[in-house]
Design a protein around this motif. Structure first.
Motif, PDB file in Angstrom:
ATOM      1  N   GLU A 294      48.119  70.162  82.404  1.00  0.00           N
ATOM      2  CA  GLU A 294      47.481  68.897  82.760  1.00  0.00           C
ATOM      3  C   GLU A 294      46.805  68.965  84.130  1.00  0.00           C
ATOM      4  OE1 GLU A 294      51.957  68.612  83.533  1.00  0.00           O
ATOM      5  OE2 GLU A 294      50.623  69.362  81.963  1.00  0.00           O
ATOM      6  N   ALA A 301      44.227  60.654  82.737  1.00  0.00           N
ATOM      7  CA  ALA A 301      44.098  59.880  81.504  1.00  0.00           C
ATOM      8  C   ALA A 301      45.365  60.042  80.682  1.00  0.00           C
ATOM      9  CB  ALA A 301      42.884  60.342  80.694  1.00  0.00           C
ATOM     10  N   GLN A 302      45.475  59.267  79.606  1.00  0.00           N
ATOM     11  CA  GLN A 302      46.584  59.402  78.675  1.00  0.00           C
ATOM     12  C   GLN A 302      46.201  60.460  77.632  1.00  0.00           C
ATOM     13  OE1 GLN A 302      49.568  57.729  79.078  1.00  0.00           O
ATOM     14  NE2 GLN A 302      48.613  57.095  81.013  1.00  0.00           N
ATOM     15  N   TRP A 303      46.550  61.706  77.892  1.00  0.00           N
ATOM     16  CA  TRP A 303      46.170  62.816  77.028  1.00  0.00           C
ATOM     17  C   TRP A 303      47.178  62.987  75.910  1.00  0.00           C
ATOM     18  CZ3 TRP A 303      41.450  64.660  77.667  1.00  0.00           C
ATOM     19  CH2 TRP A 303      40.842  64.541  78.921  1.00  0.00           C
ATOM     20  N   ARG A 304      46.659  63.174  74.696  1.00  0.00           N
ATOM     21  CA  ARG A 304      47.526  63.435  73.547  1.00  0.00           C
ATOM     22  C   ARG A 304      47.022  64.662  72.791  1.00  0.00           C
ATOM     23  NH1 ARG A 304      49.235  57.713  70.699  1.00  0.00           N
ATOM     24  NH2 ARG A 304      49.719  56.558  72.613  1.00  0.00           N
ATOM     25  N   ALA A 326      41.658  62.165  75.026  1.00  0.00           N
ATOM     26  CA  ALA A 326      41.919  60.912  75.743  1.00  0.00           C
ATOM     27  C   ALA A 326      40.779  59.951  75.456  1.00  0.00           C
ATOM     28  CB  ALA A 326      42.031  61.165  77.239  1.00  0.00           C
ATOM     29  N   ARG A 373      52.805  61.693  76.265  1.00  0.00           N
ATOM     30  CA  ARG A 373      51.609  61.420  77.045  1.00  0.00           C
ATOM     31  C   ARG A 373      51.694  62.131  78.391  1.00  0.00           C
ATOM     32  NH1 ARG A 373      49.966  55.097  76.153  1.00  0.00           N
ATOM     33  NH2 ARG A 373      50.040  55.114  73.879  1.00  0.00           N
ATOM     34  N   ARG A 374      50.522  62.522  78.871  1.00  0.00           N
ATOM     35  CA  ARG A 374      50.458  63.198  80.164  1.00  0.00           C
ATOM     36  C   ARG A 374      49.348  62.568  80.983  1.00  0.00           C
ATOM     37  NH1 ARG A 374      53.229  68.318  79.807  1.00  0.00           N
ATOM     38  NH2 ARG A 374      53.692  68.897  77.667  1.00  0.00           N
ATOM     39  N   GLY A 375      49.446  62.715  82.271  1.00  0.00           N
ATOM     40  CA  GLY A 375      48.369  62.224  83.116  1.00  0.00           C
ATOM     41  C   GLY A 375      48.858  61.238  84.138  1.00  0.00           C
TER      42      GLY A 375
END
Length: 375
Positions: A294, A301-304, A326, A373-375
């Motif tokens: 990440e 952002a909310q990365w998926r 995202a 979720r990451r970010g």
């Protein structure tokens, strides 16, 4: 029409006589392919057309090249027009044809022809070889086809014809000097341009890798492989090692209006100057990706993670992309040196086929995984 002789067939009669270019040319005068870059019988080919087609045809099929050739000629009808074009436009027009170093070399060569030769291609192989992006095969092809000089281009099709004709037991690539010598000895000095194209046509349509149509071949009587029934043995090749694997994560940032975040790759290296989806480095470690990927995301952002992979095979390695996606507000501003591009404008970007695969995979991935979720 005679039926092709099965590759497994054996022959009791030995090969007879020596191969004669006159037999090949008689066959070619009847069966020559009609190609958009090929001059009609009795006419000299345009050197620019030969140059453009030969660069495009490197490691690419005729069927794939034909529409690109027409589009390039329509946009840049002469080598001077191509030389004056911005590189970004040339790369964009080339997108999808692959092996993008060819497009950069095409552009460099066009500029060199204009700067060094006043926009006229030189005829001799030595001068052609001095131009950027032109190797021994392309130089010989232009010299023979465009200027009717006794040059002997040897591509993969011609290698196959020669190795079968003479039963060359040396394996490629070591056999290349032997093959070039044999090809040169066969070349017609009366019609070298037609001879070169005839050899290309023979390999593409008759002396094919599988199920060669030996009964239709003008070189059937003297062909040593045909006489022994060992056509598919040739050409001998050194077994290649498996390609190393690389992996990466592509970050597909999509705004509410459908625009996607893109950037331009560095000016040097693989896919230089091309457009890409931001991504982590392409790790050479077996299927691994960098720790804390990440940190390479282009923006918070909310990365998926999307299910599935995007796989692409380059000349020297295979690459697998995992795509993280995202969804962003329409007001999102692109980071420095990046840009949001709407799908309708993708064709104006120099998007290689790999990135088109990533975009198709990411934009179709409406069903997102439950990855954290990451970010």
């Amino acid at each position: 029409m005679l039926s092709p002789i099965p590759p497994s067939a054996s022959f009791s009669a030995p090969a007879t006589g020596a191969p004669d270019s006159a037999d090949l040319l008689a066959w070619y005068d009847i069966h020559r392919r009609t190609l958009p870059w090929r001059a009609p019988p009795g006419h000299r080919a345009d050197p620019y057309h030969v140059f453009l087609s030969e660069i495009m045809l490197q490691q690419t099929t005729v069927k794939a090249v034909i529409p690109y050739f027409g589009a390039f000629l329509h946009r840049w009808p002469s080598v001077a027009h191509l030389a004056a074009a911005p590189l970004e436009n040339v790369l964009s027009a080339w997108a999808g044809l692959g092996y993008y170093a060819r497009a950069r070399n095409l552009h460099k060569c066009a500029q060199a022809v204009v700067e060094r030769h006043g926009g006229l291609f030189p005829a001799d192989e030595a001068s052609l070889l001095a131009l950027p992006g032109i190797g021994p095969y392309t130089a010989a092809a232009i010299s023979a086809i465009a200027f009717d000089l006794p040059s002997s281009p040897v591509d993969g099709n011609i290698e196959r014809v020669i190795t079968r004709l003479h039963a060359v037991e040396e394996a490629l690539p070591k056999a290349k000097p032997t093959i070039r010598t044999l090809a040169a000895a066969l070349t017609s000095h009366a019609r070298p341009g037609d001879h070169a194209q005839a050899m290309m046509d023979l390999g593409a349509t008759i002396c094919t890798p599988k199920s060669p149509a030996c009964a239709l071949c003008p070189f059937a009587p003297p062909c040593q492989a045909r006489a022994a029934g060992t056509m598919q043995r040739y050409p001998l090749k050194v077994k290649k090692a498996p390609k190393p694997e690389r992996a990466a994560i592509a970050f597909l940032a999509m705004r509410e209006d459908g625009a996607v975040l893109l950037r331009t790759r560095p000016k040097k290296g693989l896919l230089a100057h091309m457009t890409e989806v931001p991504a982590t480095p392409w790790s050479a470690a077996e299927g691994s990706i960098p720790e804390a990927p990440e940190a390479f995301a282009p923006l918070p952002a909310q990365w998926r993670a999307l299910p599935g992979m995007v796989r692409h095979v380059f000349t020297h390695f295979a690459l697998e992309f995992t795509v993280w996606r995202a969804e962003l507000p329409q007001s999102t501003i692109a980071p420095q040196d990046m840009r949001f591009v709407l799908p309708r404008d993708f064709d104006s970007e120099a998007l290689p086929s790999l990135m088109r695969k990533v975009l198709a995979h990411g934009r179709a991935g409406a069903q997102l995984t439950d990855a954290p979720r990451r970010g």
